[in-house]
Design a protein around this motif. Structure first.
Motif, short mmCIF file in Angstrom:
data_model
loop_
_atom_site.label_atom_id
_atom_site.label_comp_id
_atom_site.label_asym_id
_atom_site.label_seq_id
_atom_site.Cartn_x
_atom_site.Cartn_y
_atom_site.Cartn_z
N HIS A 4 -12.53 -9.98 32.93
CA HIS A 4 -13.59 -9.27 32.56
C HIS A 4 -13.99 -7.28 33.15
N PRO A 5 -12.58 -6.32 32.26
CA PRO A 5 -13.22 -4.78 32.79
C PRO A 5 -14.40 -4.66 32.22
N GLU A 6 -15.03 -3.99 32.75
CA GLU A 6 -16.40 -3.15 33.20
C GLU A 6 -17.36 -4.14 32.74
N GLY A 7 -17.04 -5.68 32.41
CA GLY A 7 -18.16 -6.54 32.89
C GLY A 7 -17.82 -7.52 31.03
N GLU A 8 -16.84 -6.96 30.35
CA GLU A 8 -16.75 -7.41 29.12
C GLU A 8 -15.58 -8.91 29.48
N ALA A 9 -15.96 -10.27 28.47
CA ALA A 9 -14.64 -10.08 28.25
C ALA A 9 -13.98 -10.14 27.60
N VAL A 10 -12.44 -10.81 28.18
CA VAL A 10 -10.88 -9.91 27.25
C VAL A 10 -9.80 -10.49 27.99
N VAL A 11 -9.20 -11.76 26.62
CA VAL A 11 -8.89 -12.44 26.81
C VAL A 11 -6.73 -11.86 27.26
N GLU A 12 -6.13 -12.08 28.34
CA GLU A 12 -4.94 -12.17 27.93
C GLU A 12 -4.14 -13.04 28.13
N ASN A 13 -3.29 -12.79 27.54
CA ASN A 13 -2.44 -14.24 27.08
C ASN A 13 -0.88 -13.46 28.44
N LEU A 14 -0.52 -14.63 29.87
CA LEU A 14 0.17 -14.40 30.98
C LEU A 14 1.29 -15.53 31.14
N TRP A 15 2.87 -15.16 31.83
CA TRP A 15 3.37 -16.16 31.44
C TRP A 15 3.27 -16.93 33.24
N LEU A 16 3.48 -17.60 33.19
CA LEU A 16 3.67 -18.21 34.83
C LEU A 16 5.52 -19.05 34.93
N GLU A 17 5.21 -19.15 36.39
CA GLU A 17 6.43 -20.21 36.38
C GLU A 17 6.07 -21.28 36.21
N VAL A 18 6.73 -22.22 35.75
CA VAL A 18 6.27 -23.96 36.08
C VAL A 18 7.00 -24.44 37.70
N VAL A 19 5.75 -25.03 38.90
CA VAL A 19 5.96 -25.38 39.49
C VAL A 19 5.66 -26.95 39.45
N THR A 20 4.57 -27.15 39.40
CA THR A 20 4.62 -28.74 38.74
C THR A 20 3.89 -28.99 37.78
N ARG A 21 3.67 -30.05 37.49
CA ARG A 21 3.08 -30.85 35.88
C ARG A 21 1.81 -31.51 37.06
N ASP A 22 0.68 -31.58 36.31
CA ASP A 22 -0.02 -32.80 36.38
C ASP A 22 -0.59 -33.69 35.26
N GLU A 23 -1.29 -34.28 35.20
CA GLU A 23 -1.94 -35.40 34.10
C GLU A 23 -2.54 -34.08 33.05
N GLY A 24 -1.87 -33.87 31.92
CA GLY A 24 -1.83 -33.19 30.95
C GLY A 24 -2.45 -31.44 31.20
N SER A 25 -1.99 -31.04 32.09
CA SER A 25 -1.59 -29.76 32.89
C SER A 25 -0.21 -29.33 33.42
N VAL A 26 -0.26 -27.56 33.95
CA VAL A 26 0.32 -27.35 34.30
C VAL A 26 0.23 -26.61 35.15
N VAL A 27 0.89 -26.82 36.34
CA VAL A 27 0.67 -26.15 37.40
C VAL A 27 1.90 -24.56 38.06
N GLY A 28 1.67 -23.91 37.96
CA GLY A 28 2.55 -22.74 38.27
C GLY A 28 1.80 -21.52 38.62
N ARG A 29 2.82 -20.84 39.12
CA ARG A 29 3.24 -19.03 40.04
C ARG A 29 3.02 -18.12 39.52
N LEU A 30 2.44 -17.10 38.89
CA LEU A 30 1.75 -16.05 37.73
C LEU A 30 3.11 -15.22 38.64
N VAL A 31 3.87 -15.29 36.70
CA VAL A 31 5.04 -14.20 36.68
C VAL A 31 4.21 -12.39 36.69
N ASP A 32 3.49 -12.19 36.31
CA ASP A 32 2.34 -10.87 36.45
C ASP A 32 1.83 -11.00 36.27
#
Length: 391
Positions: free
Chosen positions: A315-343
């Motif tokens: 939300h830069p300057e209050g406006e919603a902006v979508v960014e695609n971010l990479w994450l390193e996969v740490v574990t898998r949950d039911e229907g989702s992935v948990v990871g650590r943001l690379v950037d």
């Protein structure tokens, strides 16, 4: 020593000495209360942080919303402050980030006893307690420590002067760049943040020497007292309030034209075509079952890194902006992935580098695997994912 941070709190008196002793009681830290009872000193890893309860007649810090960044709640809490603690350190040294982080750990520990808002007086930033926790626990992000300021100096297509505030806490000069247009701002921010990070770790380029950016473009840094002499059409009063010494980014020939320098940085902010994102999402979803199955079969000593990309809202300057971010996969949950943001997110620090996040599998729109740090190309990735399929 230099006053770098101020903790503004509604609590009027200092916490009990014994409570402070207990809070700082670790083998790595030496806690020394001041004789006047109005502060203490913390020594750790060869650095020293002095904490002083400021006299009431000095008042609360002045935080002009036009200069400072922070949430409305943080500004309101500073205005209600009844007492302030100053944090002083000796900037610079062989590891300039070390005394800064020792100061922040001291702030965090004191905040557990004295709730308040942290004022970065060098970078014009306000930090609430949860911000300080993230800054001290997650990967270093220069945006937590500096503030970039853009000022219009002249008329025309490239009137902007962009400069930093906050580098003095690392024992370095702030940096500046001239003759930018509105469309150059995001690219200039990315470049200056990269440069400030190097300077904060004492790895910045030598003065007056030609160096290359991570994108391969060349530039030179010159002391501002030299570089500003070459500026044309800039009024003398333009630098009022910015009389400190800066490092000026110029071309290898010493000119203030930096359009070529920022060209590759602009590409980072080119919006990915919607049809490309859609195609990548479809391909990633098709490969995802094999990708996750291979991740779960990964051996402990296997030098593979599994990464996924997903959309995150900022939300830069209050406006919603979508960014695609990479994450390193740490574990898998039911229907989702948990990871650590690379950037971290480009536009804000809402999603910081190193933060652990969870994304739904259906949101994943790109996949990657690296072996010993080298990303596998498409054919290698597909070969790896299909190698162990049953015949």
């Amino acid at each position: 020593m230099k006053e770098v941070y101020v903790l503004a709190t509604e609590r009027t008196g200092p916490p009990p000495l014994e409570a402070l002793r207990a809070a700082f009681a670790t083998d790595e830290v030496e806690f020394v209360p001041h004789e006047d009872g109005q502060g203490f000193t913390v020594r750790a890893d060869g650095s020293e942080v002095r904490v002083v309860l400021k006299p009431e007649d000095e008042g609360r810090p002045r935080v002009n919303p036009e200069l400072f960044s922070g949430s409305p709640e943080a500004f309101a809490r500073v205005e209600k402050a009844q007492a302030c603690y100053a944090f002083l350190l000796e900037p610079g040294g062989a590891q300039p980030t070390l005394p800064v982080f020792e100061a922040l750990w001291t702030v965090r520990t004191l905040m557990e006893q004295v709730p308040g808002v942290l004022v970065d007086v060098t970078a014009f930033k306000l930090h609430e307690p949860e911000d300080v926790v993230e800054i001290t626990e997650l990967d270093f992000d220069i945006r937590d420590h500096v503030h970039l300021h853009a000022i219009e100096l002249a008329e025309g297509d490239t009137p902007l002067w962009v400069h930093s505030h906050g580098m003095e806490k690392f024992g370095a000069r702030d940096v500046e760049i001239f003759h930018l247009g509105e469309g150059d701002l995001l690219a200039a921010e990315s470049f200056l943040h990269e440069l400030c990070t190097d300077l904060a770790f004492a790895q910045g380029p030598a003065l007056r020497s030609e160096v290359s950016t991570s994108e391969g473009q060349s530039f030179t840094m010159v002391p501002s007292e030299e570089a500003r002499a070459n500026l044309l059409g800039v009024p003398l009063d333009a630098f009022e309030g910015h009389e400190g010494l800066f490092l000026t980014v110029v071309s290898p020939l010493g000119r203030h034209n930096t359009a070529e320098l920022l060209a590759t940085y602009r590409e980072r902010f080119t919006k990915e075509p919607e049809e490309q994102t859609k195609a990548m999402h479809e391909e990633a979803q098709a490969l995802l079952p094999a990708f996750l199955a291979r991740f779960q079969r990964k051996g402990l000593m296997e030098p593979l890194t599994f990464l996924v990309r997903a959309p995150f809202e900022t939300h830069p300057e209050g406006e919603a902006v979508v960014e695609n971010l990479w994450l390193e996969v740490v574990t898998r949950d039911e229907g989702s992935v948990v990871g650590r943001l690379v950037d971290g997110a480009v536009h804000t620090t809402e999603w910081r580098k190193g933060a652990h996040v969870e994304v739904e599998e259906k949101q994943i729109n790109a996949l990657a695997i690296a072996r010993e740090g080298r990303p596998l190309n498409e054919s290698e990735l597909r070969s790896l994912l299909t190698a162990e399929r049953p015949m």
